[in-house]
Design a protein around this motif. Structure first.
Motif, PDB file in Angstrom:
ATOM      1  N   PRO A 152       0.804  -1.083   0.084  1.00 44.82           N
ATOM      2  CA  PRO A 152       0.052   0.122  -0.200  1.00 44.82           C
ATOM      3  C   PRO A 152       0.851   1.255   0.085  1.00 44.82           C
ATOM      4  N   LEU A 177       1.076   4.607  -8.419  1.00 42.43           N
ATOM      5  CA  LEU A 177       1.098   4.415  -6.821  1.00 42.43           C
ATOM      6  C   LEU A 177       2.326   3.983  -6.050  1.00 42.43           C
ATOM      7  N   GLY A 229      -0.341  -2.720  -3.991  1.00 41.54           N
ATOM      8  CA  GLY A 229      -0.946  -3.482  -3.270  1.00 41.54           C
ATOM      9  C   GLY A 229      -0.643  -4.988  -3.710  1.00 41.54           C
ATOM     10  N   GLY A 235      -5.967  -5.239  -9.906  1.00 34.05           N
ATOM     11  CA  GLY A 235      -4.639  -4.850 -10.237  1.00 34.05           C
ATOM     12  C   GLY A 235      -4.469  -5.116 -11.800  1.00 34.05           C
ATOM     13  N   THR A 258      -2.518  -5.926   0.179  1.00 35.66           N
ATOM     14  CA  THR A 258      -3.356  -5.280  -0.476  1.00 35.66           C
ATOM     15  C   THR A 258      -3.729  -3.772   0.498  1.00 35.66           C
ATOM     16  N   ALA A 259      -4.454  -3.099  -0.370  1.00 41.33           N
ATOM     17  CA  ALA A 259      -4.804  -1.748   0.080  1.00 41.33           C
ATOM     18  C   ALA A 259      -5.725  -2.017   1.524  1.00 41.33           C
ATOM     19  N   TYR A 309     -12.638  -0.409  -2.948  1.00 36.58           N
ATOM     20  CA  TYR A 309     -11.500   0.001  -3.641  1.00 36.58           C
ATOM     21  C   TYR A 309     -11.970   1.048  -4.695  1.00 36.58           C
ATOM     22  N   VAL A 336     -10.120   5.997   4.209  1.00 37.15           N
ATOM     23  CA  VAL A 336      -8.754   6.043   4.532  1.00 37.15           C
ATOM     24  C   VAL A 336      -7.894   6.428   3.244  1.00 37.15           C
ATOM     25  N   SER A 338      -4.279   7.111   1.458  1.00 35.64           N
ATOM     26  CA  SER A 338      -2.766   6.993   1.647  1.00 35.64           C
ATOM     27  C   SER A 338      -2.176   6.200   2.760  1.00 35.64           C
ATOM     28  N   ALA A 339      -3.125   5.069   2.908  1.00 38.28           N
ATOM     29  CA  ALA A 339      -2.790   4.452   4.418  1.00 38.28           C
ATOM     30  C   ALA A 339      -1.409   3.758   4.360  1.00 38.28           C
ATOM     31  N   SER A 365      -7.316  11.008  -3.641  1.00 40.41           N
ATOM     32  CA  SER A 365      -6.782   9.506  -4.141  1.00 40.41           C
ATOM     33  C   SER A 365      -5.243   9.023  -3.664  1.00 40.41           C
ATOM     34  N   ALA A 367      -7.739   6.386  -2.148  1.00 34.96           N
ATOM     35  CA  ALA A 367      -8.655   6.200  -0.865  1.00 34.96           C
ATOM     36  C   ALA A 367      -9.451   5.082  -0.865  1.00 34.96           C
ATOM     37  N   LEU A 368      -9.657   4.446   0.306  1.00 33.56           N
ATOM     38  CA  LEU A 368     -10.464   3.083   0.318  1.00 33.56           C
ATOM     39  C   LEU A 368     -11.466   3.455   1.305  1.00 33.56           C
TER      40      LEU A 368
END
Ligand SMILES: C[S@@+](CC[C@H](N)C(=O)[O-])C[C@H]1O[C@@H](n2cnc3c(N)ncnc32)[C@H](O)[C@@H]1O
Length: 419
Positions: A152, A177, A229, A235, A258-259, A309, A336, A338-339, A365, A367-368
């Motif tokens: 992530p 990312l 992720g 993906g 994963t995110a 997602y 959330v 940029s975790a 972004s 973000a989840l």
């Protein structure tokens, strides 16, 4: 930086290891793998080192340490398990300007041997049982594409396997990312090809990316295809290996965090806490023709956590549909951003309040969205304090971390909607 990252060529050089136990065995193995001539100074040896000495791989001097042994040594390692002796080795080596590493005593070291660097020089098994890439400068006969999940965003969350193959790559093909901290771990001389999204436009279509990977792999390159992720979760990793396998190019898949796991872990939201959820589903909120096409009945179930997602833009629609299909408007929900990184921001609210809160703080972004009773646990379990780049954000279910930083409109919203 406390240390300058360097790769030393110690092939054929005399390296001294003081100590004959398990820790010494590990250091000796690494030095031998890098081609060093190893002398081991120790009154007694553990079975692993004895075996190496008996096989002639290591010269053994059955003695306590004396500074004279450092004469002509290229570098020294102290691994005796005796702090006083280790210190003596460190001081003697420093006085003779010989680089020294001391096990479990970073303050006595002038160089460290981190795992990722140690392992990068070790031949690693390739896909389908083949072996490849014994060293950074060795060219493989047969190309291979490693589809690597970069996690992530926090480089510390890369797998050891990911770092290994990144350090052996000839070429890295990466997405938007993938941050600098991760790219920094790729072999310095590797070619870097960016294929991510910029300004809402793909710089390369998926088909072009597939063709590029096939071309590089067919040319005998060690290719690392770095994806955020996990490569198999939203993906398009499946499409890429489909192209590779149909063209006979060897590939390997390196799973990543994963995110959903990154966001949940770093926001303190246990996705399937037994008291709150019996199931957890991952979906994409990606808009197609301006609408989100999801099985709303299946998602709007009680005792279920829903993770969305790519749902930032469609968040109002998603929250509206979940309520329309039966979830209470007061169902806890979190976004959330940029975790796992310094830029992590967490906004919590309910299905009713979250879209406005997210808009008010300008969440961006990537973000989840997490929906379900488990989100309530964030208040108790939020353990991660992001670095200085992160801004304080409100939590409708908890006190804001830094009220000074909040927009008055956000504070107003929070007061109105606090759950
Ligand atoms: C194209 S998908 C790729 C997902 C990726 N394969 C994975 O397993 O996480 C990109 C979406 O993942 C989510 N995402 C990725 N990294 C994230 C992060 N650090 N924090 C929050 N969401 C993230 C966002 O929803 C973003 O829009």
């Amino acid at each position: 930086m406390d240390y300058l990252p360097l790769f030393l060529d110690i092939r054929g050089q005399r390296c001294l290891v003081v100590g004959g136990g398990e820790a010494a065995a590990r250091k000796i193995t690494q030095l031998l793998e890098a081609g060093a001539r190893v002398t081991c100074i120790a009154p007694g040896l553990c079975p692993a080192v004895r075996e190496l000495a008996e096989a002639g791989a290591v010269s053994h001097v059955a003695s306590r340490f004396m500074p004279e042994y450092l004469q002509d040594a290229h570098l020294a390692v102290a691994a005796t398990g005796d702090a006083a002796v280790n210190q003596q080795v460190s001081e003697a080596a420093k006085a003779m300007r010989i680089p020294v590493n001391v096990v479990d005593a970073p303050r006595l070291c002038t160089f460290v041997m981190p795992a990722a660097v140690e392992t990068s020089a070790v031949p690693v098994p390739g896909p389908h049982g083949t072996r490849f890439g014994a060293g950074a400068d060795e060219v493989t006969e047969r190309g291979v594409v490693h589809l690597v999940g970069a996690g992530p965003g926090n480089p510390d969350l890369l797998t050891l396997r990911a770092v290994r193959v990144m350090q052996q790559a000839d070429v890295v093909v990466y997405d938007s990312l993938i941050g600098e901290g991760i790219l920094d771990l790729v072999r310095r001389d590797a070619e870097r090809i960016y294929v991510g999204k910029r300004c809402n436009r793909h710089s390369m279509s998926q088909e072009e990316i597939n063709k590029l990977l096939v071309r590089l792999g067919s040319a005998g390159k060690r290719v690392v295809r770095l994806k955020g992720g996990d490569p198999f979760l939203f993906g398009r990793g499946g499409e890429e290996i489909e192209a590779l396998s149909s063209c006979g190019v060897a590939f390997e898949v390196v799973p990543g965090i994963t995110a959903a796991s990154g966001c949940a872990g770093y926001a303190g939201i246990p996705l399937t806490h037994r008291d709150h959820a019996r199931s957890c589903v991952f979906v994409t909120g990606h808009l197609k023709d301006g609408t989100v096409n999801l099985d709303w009945e299946a998602l709007a179930r009680p005792q279920q956590t829903v993770v969305v997602y790519m749902g930032l833009g469609s968040m109002p629609e998603i929250c509206r549909q979940l309520v329309r299909h039966g979830l209470p408007a007061a169902t806890p929900a979190a976004a959330v951003q940029s975790a796992t990184t310094d830029g992590q921001r967490v906004v919590t609210g309910t299905l009713q309040t979250l879209p406005d809160l997210v808009a008010a703080v300008g969440l961006a972004s990537p973000a989840l969205l997490i929906v379900g009773e488990v989100v309530k646990l964030h208040r108790r379990f939020a353990w991660y304090s992001p670095g200085p780049r992160a801004q304080a954000v409100p939590s409708a279910s908890g006190a804001p971390q830094d009220p000074q930083a909040l927009d008055p409109a956000v504070l107003q919203l929070m007061q109105r909607h606090t759950t």
